[in-house]
Design a protein around this motif. Sequence first.
Motif, mmCIF file in Angstrom:
data_model
loop_
_atom_site.group_PDB
_atom_site.id
_atom_site.type_symbol
_atom_site.label_atom_id
_atom_site.label_comp_id
_atom_site.label_asym_id
_atom_site.label_seq_id
_atom_site.Cartn_x
_atom_site.Cartn_y
_atom_site.Cartn_z
ATOM 1 N N LYS A 322 -27.271 25.919 -39.200
ATOM 2 C CA LYS A 322 -26.196 25.479 -40.094
ATOM 3 C C LYS A 322 -24.950 25.084 -39.300
ATOM 4 N N LYS A 323 -24.557 25.922 -38.366
ATOM 5 C CA LYS A 323 -23.356 25.627 -37.574
ATOM 6 C C LYS A 323 -23.580 24.397 -36.698
ATOM 7 N N GLN A 324 -24.786 24.236 -36.185
ATOM 8 C CA GLN A 324 -25.071 23.070 -35.353
ATOM 9 C C GLN A 324 -24.911 21.788 -36.156
ATOM 10 N N LYS A 325 -25.423 21.780 -37.363
ATOM 11 C CA LYS A 325 -25.271 20.601 -38.221
ATOM 12 C C LYS A 325 -23.801 20.344 -38.527
ATOM 13 N N ALA A 326 -23.041 21.416 -38.727
ATOM 14 C CA ALA A 326 -21.616 21.266 -39.016
ATOM 15 C C ALA A 326 -20.880 20.664 -37.830
ATOM 16 N N LEU A 327 -21.236 21.081 -36.619
ATOM 17 C CA LEU A 327 -20.578 20.549 -35.424
ATOM 18 C C LEU A 327 -20.904 19.072 -35.233
ATOM 19 N N GLU A 328 -22.155 18.714 -35.388
ATOM 20 C CA GLU A 328 -22.552 17.319 -35.235
ATOM 21 C C GLU A 328 -21.860 16.444 -36.282
ATOM 22 N N TRP A 638 -12.378 20.203 -34.058
ATOM 23 C CA TRP A 638 -12.389 21.667 -34.115
ATOM 24 C C TRP A 638 -12.152 22.154 -35.545
ATOM 25 N N ALA A 639 -11.138 21.600 -36.194
ATOM 26 C CA ALA A 639 -10.774 22.055 -37.539
ATOM 27 C C ALA A 639 -11.877 21.762 -38.553
ATOM 28 N N ALA A 640 -12.438 20.550 -38.501
ATOM 29 C CA ALA A 640 -13.490 20.185 -39.454
ATOM 30 C C ALA A 640 -14.724 21.066 -39.256
ATOM 31 N N TYR A 641 -15.062 21.294 -38.005
ATOM 32 C CA TYR A 641 -16.232 22.140 -37.727
ATOM 33 C C TYR A 641 -16.002 23.582 -38.170
ATOM 34 N N THR A 642 -14.875 24.155 -37.773
ATOM 35 C CA THR A 642 -14.613 25.558 -38.064
ATOM 36 C C THR A 642 -14.552 25.815 -39.564
ATOM 37 N N GLN A 643 -13.923 24.898 -40.291
ATOM 38 C CA GLN A 643 -13.840 25.068 -41.739
ATOM 39 C C GLN A 643 -15.234 25.076 -42.370
ATOM 40 N N SER A 644 -16.105 24.183 -41.900
ATOM 41 C CA SER A 644 -17.465 24.127 -42.432
ATOM 42 C C SER A 644 -18.295 25.322 -41.977
ATOM 43 N N ALA A 645 -18.161 25.697 -40.704
ATOM 44 C CA ALA A 645 -18.960 26.795 -40.163
ATOM 45 C C ALA A 645 -18.627 28.123 -40.821
ATOM 46 N N LEU A 646 -17.357 28.299 -41.211
ATOM 47 C CA LEU A 646 -16.926 29.557 -41.827
ATOM 48 C C LEU A 646 -16.887 29.471 -43.338
ATOM 49 N N ASN A 647 -17.367 28.374 -43.879
ATOM 50 C CA ASN A 647 -17.362 28.196 -45.326
ATOM 51 C C ASN A 647 -18.159 29.313 -46.004
ATOM 52 N N GLY A 648 -17.557 29.918 -46.989
ATOM 53 C CA GLY A 648 -18.228 31.016 -47.685
ATOM 54 C C GLY A 648 -17.853 32.379 -47.158
ATOM 55 N N GLN A 649 -17.194 32.413 -45.994
ATOM 56 C CA GLN A 649 -16.752 33.684 -45.440
ATOM 57 C C GLN A 649 -15.298 33.936 -45.817
ATOM 58 N N LYS A 650 -14.967 35.184 -45.995
ATOM 59 C CA LYS A 650 -13.605 35.554 -46.342
ATOM 60 C C LYS A 650 -12.692 35.310 -45.156
ATOM 61 N N ALA A 651 -11.501 34.791 -45.409
ATOM 62 C CA ALA A 651 -10.535 34.559 -44.337
ATOM 63 C C ALA A 651 -10.239 35.872 -43.627
ATOM 64 N N SER A 652 -10.150 35.807 -42.308
ATOM 65 C CA SER A 652 -9.979 37.029 -41.527
ATOM 66 C C SER A 652 -8.684 36.986 -40.726
#
Length: 744
Positions: A322-328, A638-652
């Motif tokens: 999932k994260k790999q697809k988000a980065l690409e 960086w921002a687009a990837y991180t937002q997608s990779a952490l999507n669904g997780q609570k802000a920390s």
Amino acid sequence: MGRAEERRARQKGARRAKRAAKSGGIRRFFTWKWVLGYVLGLCALLVGAFFVLYLWVDVPPANAAAKAEANIYKYSDGTIMAKTGDVNRESVPLSKIPKEVQHTFVAAENKDFFSDSGVSFTGTARGLINTALGRGKQGGSTITQQYVKNYYLSQEQTVSRKLKELVISLKVDQQKSKDYILAGYINTSYYGRGAYGIQAAARAYYDKDVEDLSVAQGAYLASVLQAPSQYDWSAAGPNGKRLVKNRWNYVLNNMVEKDWLPKSEREGMKFPVPVEPRPIPGLDGQAGYFIKAAEAELLKAGVNENEFGAGGWTVTLNIDKKKQKALEKAVRTELTDKLDPKKRKVDGDAQVGAVSVDPKSGGIVAMYGGAGYTEHWTNNATRSDYQPASTFKPLILASALENGSTTQDSTPITSSTVYDGTSRRPVKGSLTGFAPPNEDNKSYGPISVQKAMNNSVNSVFAQMAVDVGLDKVKSTAIDLGMSKDAGGFDVRPAMSLGVMGASPKDMAGVYATLDNHGKKVTPAIVKSAEKGDERPQLPDPTNGQAISRGAADSVTSVLTGVVDDGTGQAVRQQGQAVAGKTGTSDDNKSAWFSGYTPDLVTSVGMFGELKGVGKQVSLKGTAGGGRVNGGDFPARIWAAYTQSALNGQKASKFDLDTDMGAAVKPPAPPSSSETSESPSSSPSASESTSESPSSSPSSSPSDSGSPSATSSGSPSAPGSPSAPDPSTSSSDDDDGGVLRRDQQ
């Protein structure tokens, strides 16, 4: 009696005598005793010949085809990413094959396998006769004989090969266990769909690993061995489907007969239709970069290169699908979709590399190496021939805090220490002259370390590196994960601007170590590797304390200010704590953003490389813009990837053990009497008035220096901490990290 009759009588008698004489001769030579003697003699001759053959024929080494295997690469969730090698085979130990599935092969091919001598003399005799008569391939061989044929011999149909098979099978049965032979048979047989061995077959027919096969599925794979092409369900005609179903039923019925399968369970089984065949993934796209990076890690861990090249390895990577697809996707949407090499030549020179790491495990969860391994063979994620520029500045502060360093006038260096931010100000205390310009040659005057980090003020960090000691800075950088052999990593003041070589992987490791409270993180792409029962010991990606937690957490606190109120504002995310640093190298040949949340660290590098030549060139003008800064494309990726990779997780939020930096809640405002006595309360206040109106933590009084921070002299004293200047303002863009070659 007439003469004619007499003549006929004599002739008749002569014929009788002749027959009698002939009959007596045959009887003399072919009595039952003679026949028995002939048979016994022939048997003795055959036994003697076989004995000689038994002594003459040795068990040979395995043939090359039988040993050839693919190396299998998997994502972290176990799904196959790619296979390398000409033969799609992956050997597995018998312990991985469910017992019931093992029995399906015995039931299909050789019910008495566990008790026989390894050969079927009647089957072999029938095969020899049919082979001699040219009747082609014949069955009747035991599992041991079929294993011997697959592993030691060849598939040719000759009398000599059959005789060798008989002798070697007897010897193998004596020398090896039945489990060894069964495992060898199951792993060397061809199942169709290009699959050799049961693991490859399980993937090809049911898209699962062998340990997850059901009895019904195992029975199908055991059945398909008899005629792989004819019995492949996806290609079989009506007759082929009928025959393989009959064979499947035959296998299961034999299992019931041998008490290997309860009759009640057998009666409820349905034929397991295989999945449609799919192409085997190869080295295209990002997979090629992953494979080469994984191979390098394994060889470094001690795996023999020749052994690895022979195949048979299953390598599970830390790459999260999932994260790999988000980065690409982030690289594509934020940069490559905007490039038009036909319209702008510079667009064809833009390269991107990125590495994303789980700071707790050290695993590389996503990596972008370039346009694709078959298109651009150099992995941009691991190449270390470009300067990391100002992403190196946090390492200088880390070294200062770790070593308890002071300024030239013995003032402790903290986030609130005030330096002179004048552009091209010569550093003080260095035997090597150095006067670096700031971005756009902008002078800041007196400025706190926090503000200098936010705006990436070159003159401040050049002086700080000298204050700490260049040797100490380099030592800390290496402890954090920089390569000691990196090109340009010379002990000189220019080091402060990040003029050495580094890769996105290197910088991801450095920032992951900061995120991990100073515990060393060495990014690893390999999660596990195995070949049969062999499992190499891989190094722990998180091992040892690189710097103290206090120093690491203080740097993290300072780096939140870069995001909230500095050159990294493009990566700000609602409610999510983010720390990071931008960087832009000499002549704009590289641009960076390395940043992290409590759960994810990612370094993005953008490189100018003359297409087809490999020469480093400027990125200026890419996508129709001007200078490419770290706060531009790299930060947006960086921002687009991180937002997608952490999507669904609570802000920390960061759990920091520090009392300094932008992430620390500011103290209560001082009283008027305290203000008049201590000029140190004014720097951040004056600086904040010149910043954007955002109420970010970095514009708080926590940036201000202690009284000792401002007691070292006037702003005009080069290299000395200075009193605040209310006119100080922030930079309007990235740090730049600019240093001309003639100034290094």
